[in-house]
Design an enzyme around this catalytic site. Structure first.
Site, PDB file in Angstrom:
ATOM      1  N   TYR A 120       0.984  -1.163  -0.021  1.00 21.78           N
ATOM      2  CA  TYR A 120      -0.103   0.051   0.092  1.00 21.78           C
ATOM      3  C   TYR A 120       0.690   0.968  -0.093  1.00 21.78           C
ATOM      4  O   TYR A 120       1.929   1.415   0.628  1.00 21.78           O
ATOM      5  CB  TYR A 120      -0.979   0.137   1.282  1.00 21.78           C
ATOM      6  N   TRP A 122       1.198   5.595  -1.785  1.00 21.57           N
ATOM      7  CA  TRP A 122       1.015   6.518  -2.579  1.00 21.57           C
ATOM      8  C   TRP A 122       2.064   6.444  -4.067  1.00 21.57           C
ATOM      9  O   TRP A 122       1.799   7.225  -4.903  1.00 21.57           O
ATOM     10  CB  TRP A 122       0.904   8.067  -2.249  1.00 21.57           C
TER      11      TRP A 122
HETATM   12  N1  LIG Z   1      -2.259   8.730  12.258  1.00 19.89           N
HETATM   13  C1  LIG Z   1      -2.657   8.696  10.892  1.00 19.89           C
HETATM   14  N2  LIG Z   1      -1.993   7.862   9.959  1.00 19.89           N
HETATM   15  C2  LIG Z   1      -2.285   8.025   8.710  1.00 19.89           C
HETATM   16  C3  LIG Z   1      -3.170   8.972   8.358  1.00 19.89           C
HETATM   17  C4  LIG Z   1      -3.778   9.623   9.242  1.00 19.89           C
HETATM   18  O1  LIG Z   1      -4.651  10.503   8.899  1.00 19.89           O
HETATM   19  N3  LIG Z   1      -3.476   9.658  10.601  1.00 19.89           N
HETATM   20  N4  LIG Z   1      -3.539   9.033   6.956  1.00 19.89           N
HETATM   21  C5  LIG Z   1      -3.429   7.734   6.030  1.00 19.89           C
HETATM   22  C6  LIG Z   1      -3.536   7.869   4.871  1.00 19.89           C
HETATM   23  S1  LIG Z   1      -4.918   8.796   4.198  1.00 19.89           S
HETATM   24  C7  LIG Z   1      -2.778   7.388   3.978  1.00 19.89           C
HETATM   25  S2  LIG Z   1      -3.185   7.616   2.170  1.00 19.89           S
HETATM   26  C8  LIG Z   1      -1.519   6.688   4.338  1.00 19.89           C
HETATM   27  C9  LIG Z   1      -0.408   7.309   3.261  1.00 19.89           C
HETATM   28  O2  LIG Z   1       0.683   6.271   3.375  1.00 19.89           O
HETATM   29  P1  LIG Z   1       1.930   6.030   2.247  1.00 19.89           P
HETATM   30  O3  LIG Z   1       1.127   6.031   0.907  1.00 19.89           O
HETATM   31  O4  LIG Z   1       2.654   4.900   2.732  1.00 19.89           O
HETATM   32  O5  LIG Z   1       2.816   7.264   2.501  1.00 19.89           O
HETATM   33  P2  LIG Z   1       3.800   8.041   1.528  1.00 19.89           P
HETATM   34  O6  LIG Z   1       4.760   8.641   2.395  1.00 19.89           O
HETATM   35  O7  LIG Z   1       3.145   8.525   0.331  1.00 19.89           O
HETATM   36  O8  LIG Z   1       4.540   6.576   1.154  1.00 19.89           O
HETATM   37  C10 LIG Z   1       5.221   6.468  -0.301  1.00 19.89           C
HETATM   38  C11 LIG Z   1       6.617   6.054  -0.410  1.00 19.89           C
HETATM   39  O9  LIG Z   1       6.820   5.530  -1.639  1.00 19.89           O
HETATM   40  C12 LIG Z   1       7.985   5.961  -1.841  1.00 19.89           C
HETATM   41  N5  LIG Z   1       8.260   6.116  -3.331  1.00 19.89           N
HETATM   42  C13 LIG Z   1       7.918   7.237  -4.344  1.00 19.89           C
HETATM   43  N6  LIG Z   1       7.913   7.068  -5.423  1.00 19.89           N
HETATM   44  C14 LIG Z   1       8.521   5.575  -5.497  1.00 19.89           C
HETATM   45  C15 LIG Z   1       8.991   4.868  -6.722  1.00 19.89           C
HETATM   46  O10 LIG Z   1       8.843   5.228  -7.724  1.00 19.89           O
HETATM   47  N7  LIG Z   1       9.280   3.568  -6.489  1.00 19.89           N
HETATM   48  C16 LIG Z   1       9.152   3.285  -5.122  1.00 19.89           C
HETATM   49  N8  LIG Z   1       9.794   1.958  -4.870  1.00 19.89           N
HETATM   50  N9  LIG Z   1       9.039   3.959  -3.837  1.00 19.89           N
HETATM   51  C17 LIG Z   1       8.586   5.236  -4.304  1.00 19.89           C
HETATM   52  C18 LIG Z   1       8.231   7.366  -1.041  1.00 19.89           C
HETATM   53  O11 LIG Z   1       9.817   7.782  -0.782  1.00 19.89           O
HETATM   54  C19 LIG Z   1       7.461   7.032   0.077  1.00 19.89           C
HETATM   55  O12 LIG Z   1       8.401   6.599   1.005  1.00 19.89           O
HETATM   56  O13 LIG Z   1      -1.169   7.099   5.634  1.00 19.89           O
HETATM   57  C20 LIG Z   1      -2.192   6.818   6.474  1.00 19.89           C
HETATM   58  N10 LIG Z   1      -1.756   7.231   8.001  1.00 19.89           N
HETATM   59  N1  LIG Z   2      -0.741  18.444   1.753  1.00 18.96           N
HETATM   60  C1  LIG Z   2      -1.350  17.229   1.983  1.00 18.96           C
HETATM   61  N2  LIG Z   2      -2.653  16.989   1.522  1.00 18.96           N
HETATM   62  C2  LIG Z   2      -3.162  15.613   1.685  1.00 18.96           C
HETATM   63  C3  LIG Z   2      -2.570  14.687   2.106  1.00 18.96           C
HETATM   64  C4  LIG Z   2      -1.197  14.714   2.578  1.00 18.96           C
HETATM   65  O1  LIG Z   2      -0.257  14.182   2.954  1.00 18.96           O
HETATM   66  N3  LIG Z   2      -0.717  16.179   2.462  1.00 18.96           N
HETATM   67  N4  LIG Z   2      -3.013  13.456   2.194  1.00 18.96           N
HETATM   68  C5  LIG Z   2      -4.014  13.217   1.096  1.00 18.96           C
HETATM   69  C6  LIG Z   2      -4.904  11.872   1.584  1.00 18.96           C
HETATM   70  S1  LIG Z   2      -4.018  10.557   1.138  1.00 18.96           S
HETATM   71  C7  LIG Z   2      -6.183  11.812   1.929  1.00 18.96           C
HETATM   72  S2  LIG Z   2      -6.914  10.345   2.213  1.00 18.96           S
HETATM   73  C8  LIG Z   2      -6.659  13.264   2.247  1.00 18.96           C
HETATM   74  C9  LIG Z   2      -7.471  12.877   3.834  1.00 18.96           C
HETATM   75  O2  LIG Z   2      -8.194  13.855   4.140  1.00 18.96           O
HETATM   76  P1  LIG Z   2      -8.726  13.957   5.493  1.00 18.96           P
HETATM   77  O3  LIG Z   2      -8.738  12.849   6.083  1.00 18.96           O
HETATM   78  O4  LIG Z   2     -10.182  14.616   5.635  1.00 18.96           O
HETATM   79  O5  LIG Z   2      -7.526  14.977   6.122  1.00 18.96           O
HETATM   80  P2  LIG Z   2      -6.948  15.172   7.496  1.00 18.96           P
HETATM   81  O6  LIG Z   2      -6.176  16.293   7.410  1.00 18.96           O
HETATM   82  O7  LIG Z   2      -6.726  13.905   8.228  1.00 18.96           O
HETATM   83  O8  LIG Z   2      -8.476  15.669   8.537  1.00 18.96           O
HETATM   84  C10 LIG Z   2      -8.986  16.833   8.029  1.00 18.96           C
HETATM   85  C11 LIG Z   2      -9.711  17.524   9.074  1.00 18.96           C
HETATM   86  O9  LIG Z   2     -10.511  16.755   9.874  1.00 18.96           O
HETATM   87  C12 LIG Z   2     -10.543  17.442  11.107  1.00 18.96           C
HETATM   88  N5  LIG Z   2     -11.176  16.325  12.188  1.00 18.96           N
HETATM   89  C13 LIG Z   2     -10.255  15.265  12.628  1.00 18.96           C
HETATM   90  N6  LIG Z   2     -11.281  14.590  13.345  1.00 18.96           N
HETATM   91  C14 LIG Z   2     -12.348  14.981  13.271  1.00 18.96           C
HETATM   92  C15 LIG Z   2     -13.666  14.809  13.838  1.00 18.96           C
HETATM   93  O10 LIG Z   2     -13.778  13.827  14.632  1.00 18.96           O
HETATM   94  N7  LIG Z   2     -14.861  15.572  13.597  1.00 18.96           N
HETATM   95  C16 LIG Z   2     -14.555  16.567  12.785  1.00 18.96           C
HETATM   96  N8  LIG Z   2     -15.791  17.248  12.560  1.00 18.96           N
HETATM   97  N9  LIG Z   2     -13.304  16.895  12.292  1.00 18.96           N
HETATM   98  C17 LIG Z   2     -12.258  16.241  12.741  1.00 18.96           C
HETATM   99  C18 LIG Z   2      -9.346  17.795  11.435  1.00 18.96           C
HETATM  100  O11 LIG Z   2      -9.381  19.085  12.158  1.00 18.96           O
HETATM  101  C19 LIG Z   2      -8.494  17.863  10.058  1.00 18.96           C
HETATM  102  O12 LIG Z   2      -7.724  18.862   9.882  1.00 18.96           O
HETATM  103  O13 LIG Z   2      -5.662  14.134   2.360  1.00 18.96           O
HETATM  104  C20 LIG Z   2      -5.074  14.250   1.099  1.00 18.96           C
HETATM  105  N10 LIG Z   2      -4.589  15.534   1.131  1.00 18.96           N
HETATM  106 MO   LIG Z   3      -5.148   8.808   2.143  1.00 16.85          MO
END
Ligand SMILES: Nc1nc2c(c(=O)[nH]1)N[C@H]1C(S)=C(S)[C@@H](COP(=O)(O)OP(=O)(O)OC[C@H]3O[C@@H](n4cnc5c(=O)[nH]c(N)nc54)[C@H](O)[C@@H]3O)O[C@H]1N2
Ligand SMILES: Nc1nc2c(c(=O)[nH]1)N[C@H]1C(S)=C(S)[C@@H](COP(=O)(O)OP(=O)(O)OC[C@H]3O[C@@H](n4cnc5c(=O)[nH]c(N)nc54)[C@H](O)[C@@H]3O)O[C@H]1N2
Ligand SMILES: [Mo]
Length: 773
Positions: A120, A122
């Site tokens: 898993y 990005w």
């Molecule tokens: N506590 C908490 N944890 C969360 C979240 C949260 O809201 N709270 N959000 C979650 C969400 S929504 C998501 S989507 C995940 C994201 O989690 P990930 O998608 O696992 O996070 P990234 O840092 O984007 O990891 C991508 C990795 O791929 C590597 N990479 C980039 N390009 C390439 C390539 O071409 N080849 C290879 N082999 N590697 C490459 C990058 O260096 C990086 O280390 O995290 C989740 N974790």
């Molecule tokens: N710059 C940047 N943008 C991103 C990403 C990133 O890593 N960096 N990750 C991307 C990815 S993979 C995803 S999935 C999306 C995730 O999108 P989200 O999951 O929506 O993003 P978050 O920033 O984790 O949360 C948004 C807001 O929800 C609020 N929040 C948290 N808990 C609660 C709750 O219980 N109730 C309410 N009402 N509000 C709450 C927090 O204040 C937070 O700022 O973002 C994407 N956008």
């Molecule tokens: Mo995500």
């Protein structure tokens, strides 16, 4: 591999087109420095592209294949030293020979069901070098398949719930309410968790125009009201001129129930819509009015749970009534215990208002979370690399990885099934960072210690790479050629290589091709094509699609010589939900009843206590107490995507004394003896981390925000619960599923204690290559 030289004739000043998850840009090398500039057509470019220059040749990059000493000396097997060992540089030949032999041992021994290749993450933009596509194709073609993961960390519970109650997930999120509709039609937007611009800056694959700020500005200027329900004022931009309804995290379901209760007792709910387009309202209404459990879910009840005054709830319900109202629920709300409930209840609120399917009204689930929601789909296919067929049927819900590794053979519930965790021997990761994305990282370490072998392709020494047995260095996009695009962004981008690969780094494709050779599958994997031949091959369906529409259909060479090509897009017609609203009998939704399901017989029949047959206020088990009195919101980081290029300049500039920055309310800080600019220590029973702190009245009292993405940096890697000195909140979060229905990630919210850190400040080592490397 066939690699073209940069085509500098393309532009007079040497800038060549490229793209990323955070925007289309162009880049050049000048005097040994990388320069990037955003696409001129982007009205609101994203600063994250400024992470590239410092990241490109950073010491955190991996220059050569590496093998963990313990694995090299003792062979495959469980080992507590993962994450604590040193590395031995090896040649590509030696690394691939050893890995090829290990894959053969497993493929021909226990079989591909012992290989976990969910991988898993990005990864990077680029339709061909997309790491997940590459690894999955390799494992399918060369190993007979792999145990995969389903769903995402983004939407782990909504992806499972929505098909039961609304139908197709993409119809809800991507073919429903658009930014154009909001700008033109919405009269009131109630956004739970907001629509923070920091989040909609990114989109998987590419994004050529950041439109969200402009759309909210236009709507607000027209008189549309924006109301933000959530703990953080900055979750809607200033341009929205929003009112902030500060509520307790995790309480949204109760708030929505209080609103719907008010509508019902005041006779303001849309009975005709509920009758025509939904099933199960009468059952839910009895629950709402307290006829089934003696507790009316009225505004006073909701007030006690949410921290919002009852009269404010009543007033908001009245304001929503009779207007073109849009209900938005952020992904964040469902990344928490019982995360299914706010997603379901958001639909019920929008249905009670009778708004679903109207332009600019209804249910905009996840709108603003990522820049691919609220846009149009392309009318022709974008290039897609085939992954082949997986010979293994087994899978896990993505966030159950530690459970799987720690409890092989044990059973768990998922989406109405009782399933069994497989016995995994080898985990193979390319394009993701579990030490970023997973919860309870100290537990993840124990899980990875049980493996025979952990293989990682990475461009930099992430904590995941530092736990791997075999580390294979890969290129970043600026070092390879590709086609960039996304199925709902119109610009298809020729991604030119700007610099040669770092050190001995190779493309994932080249690595897998040579590995496939060792498993007798090179031809099957490569189909005899070079990278350039693959790009031409993948481009062909797009060209054919354009020609079939009678549109100019440039050859690959013409496309490659261009700055990018604008594809035709589908109309913004409200998709299936609009069609259903207009004709519920003739255009039913793909749910069991063909309607919106306020009560789901399917889910009720699963008999899960933590996800009954209609939206229910279930409370929470992880609530603040004397030991951990604060709610931590572990949100997405503004200056980077997840953990990617945390070592880049834009990400680094947002840190304080090298550490991630938490936000807390000044009153909370005073109580704890904390001042602006202190270093704080956050902790609970699972772990502890350090962070900088900024005090702001833009956060609700009792809540601390710490963004994700600072690389895990354990100060004493020999300790069982080491202090992360850098500020990774996932040392604190809980590794439990949202419910037995979806088993989604619950990383967003957890409870913590906090104090000022007065000890000697340990240095940050996260970006230093491990010993031996
Ligand atoms: N506590 C908490 N944890 C969360 C979240 C949260 O809201 N709270 N959000 C979650 C969400 S929504 C998501 S989507 C995940 C994201 O989690 P990930 O998608 O696992 O996070 P990234 O840092 O984007 O990891 C991508 C990795 O791929 C590597 N990479 C980039 N390009 C390439 C390539 O071409 N080849 C290879 N082999 N590697 C490459 C990058 O260096 C990086 O280390 O995290 C989740 N974790
Ligand atoms: N710059 C940047 N943008 C991103 C990403 C990133 O890593 N960096 N990750 C991307 C990815 S993979 C995803 S999935 C999306 C995730 O999108 P989200 O999951 O929506 O993003 P978050 O920033 O984790 O949360 C948004 C807001 O929800 C609020 N929040 C948290 N808990 C609660 C709750 O219980 N109730 C309410 N009402 N509000 C709450 C927090 O204040 C937070 O700022 O973002 C994407 N956008
Ligand atoms: Mo995500």
């Amino acid at each position: 591999m066939n690699r073209t030289e940069p085509v500098s004739e393309l532009s007079e000043d040497g800038f060549l087109p490229h793209t990323s998850h955070w925007g289309v840009f162009s880049a050049r090398m000048k005097d040994g420095e990388l320069e990037v500039r955003p696409h001129p057509g982007d009205p609101d470019p994203n600063g994250i592209i400024q992470n590239f220059p410092a990241a490109l040749r950073h010491r955190a990059r991996i220059a050569q294949p590496m093998i963990r000493r313990g694995w090299l000396e003792n062979g495959p097997g469980p080992d507590e030293k993962r994450g604590r060992d040193d590395y031995v540089p090896v040649s590509w030949t030696q690394a691939l020979d050893l890995l090829g032999a290990e894959l053969l041992r497993l493929r021909d021994g226990p079989g591909p069901g012992a290989i976990f290749g969910g991988s898993y993450g990005w990864a990077s933009a680029g339709r061909f070098h997309h790491a997940q596509s590459q690894i999955h194709r390799f494992l399918n073609v060369a190993c007979g398949g792999y145990v995969r993961s389903v769903n995402s960390y983004s939407s782990g519970s909504s992806q499972v719930l929505v098909p039961h109650i609304i139908g197709d997930y993409e119809d809800l999120t991507k073919r429903n309410v658009s930014w154009e509709q909001i700008a033109e039609h919405s009269e009131i937007v109630l956004a739970f968790g907001g629509m923070a611009l920091k989040n909609s800056m990114v989109a998987g694959g590419s994004v050529s125009k950041h439109v969200e700020r402009g759309a909210m500005k236009r709507a607000a200027q027209r008189g549309c009201a924006f109301v933000l329900a959530g703990p953080l004022r900055s979750d809607l931009p200033e341009e929205a001129k929003a009112e902030w309804l500060s509520c307790i995290p995790g309480s949204d379901t109760a708030l929505m129930m209080g609103l719907v209760h008010t509508l019902v007792v005041e006779g303001r709910h849309d009975r005709a819509f509920l009758d025509r387009c939904t099933v199960g309202w009468p059952v839910f209404e009895r629950y709402l009015l307290g006829e089934t459990d003696g507790q009316p879910k009225d505004a006073a009840w909701a007030s006690g749970i949410t921290g919002v005054a009852a009269d404010e709830i009543v007033a908001l319900a009245r304001r929503l009534h009779g207007k073109r109202a849009l209900i938005v629920v952020a992904h964040a709300l469902q990344r928490a215990e019982h995360g299914e409930q706010p997603v379901w209840m958001g639909m019920v609120l929008a249905a009670a208002l009778g708004q679903i399917g109207l332009p600019g009204g209804g249910y905009g689930y996840a709108l603003g979370a990522i820049a691919y929601y609220g846009r149009r789909f392309n009318a022709v296919p974008v290039p897609t690399f085939s992954q082949g067929k997986n010979g293994v049927a087994d899978y896990i819900p993505v966030a159950r990885i530690s459970d799987m590794l720690l409890h092989p053979g044990e059973s768990y519930r998922y989406n109405g099934q009782t399933r069994t965790y497989p016995d995994i021997k080898l985990v193979y990761w390319a394009g993701g960072n579990p030490f970023h994305h997973h919860q309870d990282l100290n537990r993840l370490r124990r899980a990875f210690a049980r493996l025979d072998t952990l293989v990682v392709h990475e461009l930099a020494w992430t904590a995941t790479a530092r736990h791997a047995d075999i580390v294979l260095p890969c290129t970043m996009t600026l070092e390879r050629e590709d086609i960039g695009g996304s199925s709902n962004d119109p610009l298809l981008v020729p991604m030119h290589p700007i610099v040669p690969p770092y050190g001995e780094a190779r493309d994932d494709y080249a690595i897998f091709a040579d590995l496939a050779e060792r498993l007798g599958a090179r031809e099957a994997f490569t189909e005899g094509r070079s990278v350039r031949q693959w790009l031409e091959h993948l481009y062909e369906p797009t060209r054919e699609g354009l020609a079939a529409k009678g549109l100019p259909a440039p050859s690959f060479a013409e496309f490659w010589g261009s700055e990018g090509y604008i594809l035709p897009q589908q109309p913004d017609d409200g998709g299936r939900l609009r069609a259903f609203r207009d004709d519920p009998q003739g255009k039913p939704l793909p749910t069991p009843s063909g309607k919106l399901e306020i009560f789901s017989e399917t889910i009720a029949a699963f008999s899960e206590a933590d996800c009954p047959g209609h939206p229910t206020w279930l409370g929470a088990t992880n609530v603040p107490d004397a030991e951990t009195p604060y709610v931590l919101a572990a949100t997405q980081p503004r200056p980077r995507l997840h953990s990617q290029f945390d070592f880049g300049g834009h990400s680094g500039a947002a840190k304080y004394r090298g550490r991630e920055v938490a936000r807390m309310h000044p009153d909370d800080a005073t109580l704890r003896g904390i001042s602006d600019g202190d270093i704080i220590r956050l902790h609970n029973e699972r772990g502890a981390c350090l962070a900088g702190v900024v005090l702001t009245d833009g956060i609700r009292r009792g809540v601390i925000q710490l963004p994700t993405g600072a690389w895990y940096d354990p100060v004493d890697p020999h300790d069982d619960k080491p202090l992360c000195v850098h500020g990774n909140p996932n040392v604190l979060t809980r590794d439990v599923g949202t419910s037995a229905l979806a088993q989604g990630c619950t990383g967003q919210l957890t409870t913590v204690q906090v104090e000022r850190f007065d000890g000697n400040l340990p240095p940050i080592n996260a970006y230093e290559p491990p010993a031996g490397a």
